[in-house]
Design an enzyme around this catalytic site. Structure first.
Site, PDB file in Angstrom:
ATOM      1  N   SER A 142      46.101  15.863  25.486  1.00  0.00           N
ATOM      2  CA  SER A 142      44.879  16.017  25.515  1.00  0.00           C
ATOM      3  C   SER A 142      44.523  17.348  25.663  1.00  0.00           C
ATOM      4  O   SER A 142      45.173  18.170  26.439  1.00  0.00           O
ATOM      5  CB  SER A 142      44.025  15.171  26.509  1.00  0.00           C
ATOM      6  OG  SER A 142      42.704  15.551  26.473  1.00  0.00           O
ATOM      7  N   TYR A 155      42.739  11.314  34.899  1.00  0.00           N
ATOM      8  CA  TYR A 155      42.819  11.495  33.548  1.00  0.00           C
ATOM      9  C   TYR A 155      43.462  12.971  33.185  1.00  0.00           C
ATOM     10  O   TYR A 155      44.559  13.379  32.740  1.00  0.00           O
ATOM     11  CB  TYR A 155      41.875  11.318  32.466  1.00  0.00           C
ATOM     12  CG  TYR A 155      41.749  11.573  31.067  1.00  0.00           C
ATOM     13  CD1 TYR A 155      42.163  10.296  30.107  1.00  0.00           C
ATOM     14  CD2 TYR A 155      41.703  12.730  30.232  1.00  0.00           C
ATOM     15  CE1 TYR A 155      42.453  10.346  28.948  1.00  0.00           C
ATOM     16  CE2 TYR A 155      41.922  12.705  29.072  1.00  0.00           C
ATOM     17  CZ  TYR A 155      42.070  11.455  28.248  1.00  0.00           C
ATOM     18  OH  TYR A 155      42.377  11.643  26.930  1.00  0.00           O
TER      19      TYR A 155
END
Ligand code: NAD
Length: 260
Positions: A142, A155
């Site tokens: 990401s 995350y």
């Protein structure tokens, strides 16, 4: 050149993984699809979308946070297709909370699903790929694998971790015809992001469309969402012969997010 090869794409019953599975199937790759808690209707639909490209499709319900279930998925893939030439570690979840109230159980779940899973699959895939002298491992990280945002402790930690795992895997397979790279998308309008937009819109008392624009304005200079198809195109490129010297890299596909 990918015709007849086989791939596992974790988390391929939705969003980005589904787009990647389609892009590989279009190139003639047989696909082991995977997802968590999918209905029989969804599984049938996902498989039929892939077989429409003239390749084989199977589904495995492994919870990727569980190493024994990953082992069973790897065994099922070898049984179905003979090997696993391409591994796309894509399954992931999100949880948003300030660090002081971040639930321990959610921390463990995000780290296990978004990071440990890729270790569980890679440790099984590497020997298979090495024995054939060819393999591609692609980890869907990401923009949050490269930079941080507040309230996403687990995350961001998991995504930075998977970029590190990518580099180690690349070094250990460098002489074996195997490459390992990470892809770092910006916002892609999938259920994972739609949930965050919906929650933020409800909190701010504005429409979901307005909040989606705010998400883009905050992070993504192009003001457009990345699409699963575009990420699928990058995966196919990284699997191609032209990309055989690309290993250990983290590719941004983020509308300019990390350039700022
Ligand atoms: P999504 O919610 O649309 O799909 C997630 C997929 O993962 C589903 O198929 C789901 O069944 C599967 N999954 C979840 N937990 C699982 C588990 N324990 N075992 C097996 N499968 C499981 O999400 P998405 O947006 O397509 O995200 C896919 C990946 O892309 C994730 O790793 C996410 O972090 C990453 N990513 C997404 C964005 C974005 O903007 N959507 C941006 C950057 C990175």
């Amino acid at each position: 050149m990918l015709k007849g090869k086989s791939a596992i794409v974790t988390g391929s019953t939705s969003g980005i993984g589904r787009g990647i599975a389609h892009a590989l199937a279009k190139e003639g790759v047989n696909i082991m699809t995977n997802g968590f808690g999918d209905t029989p209707e969804t599984i049938a639909q996902v498989k039929s979308e892939i077989t429409a490209f003239g390749v084989q499709a199977d589904y495995n319900p492994a919870d990727v946070s569980k190493p024994d279930q990953i082992d069973a998925m790897m065994d099922a893939t070898i049984k179905a297709f003979g090997s696993c030439d391409i591994l796309v570690n894509n399954a992931g979840i999100q949880f948003v909370s300030p660090i002081e109230s971040f639930p321990l159980e959610r921390w463990d779940a995000v780290i296990a699903t978004n990071l440990s899973s890729a270790f569980y699959t890679s440790r099984r895939a590497v020997p298979l790929m090495r024995s054939k002298g060819w393999g591609r491992i692609i980890n869907i990280a990401s923009a949050h694998g490269l930079v941080a945002s507040a309230n996403k402790a687990a995350y961001v930690a998991a995504k930075h971790g998977i970029v590190g795992l990518t580099k180690v895997t690349a070094l250990e397979t460098a002489k074996d015809g195997v490459t390992c790279n990470a892809i770092c998308p910006g916002w892609v309008l999938t259920p994972l992001v739609q949930k965050q937009i919906d929650a933020a819109a409800a909190k701010a008392g504005i429409s979901k469309d307005e909040e989606a624009k705010n998400f883009l304005a905050e992070k993504q200079p192009t003001m457009q969402f990345v699409t699963p198809e575009e990420i699928g195109g990058l995966v196919v490129f990284l699997c191609s012969d032209s990309a055989k010297q690309i290993t250990g890299s983290a590719y941004s596909i983020d509308g300019g997010w990390v350039a700022e």
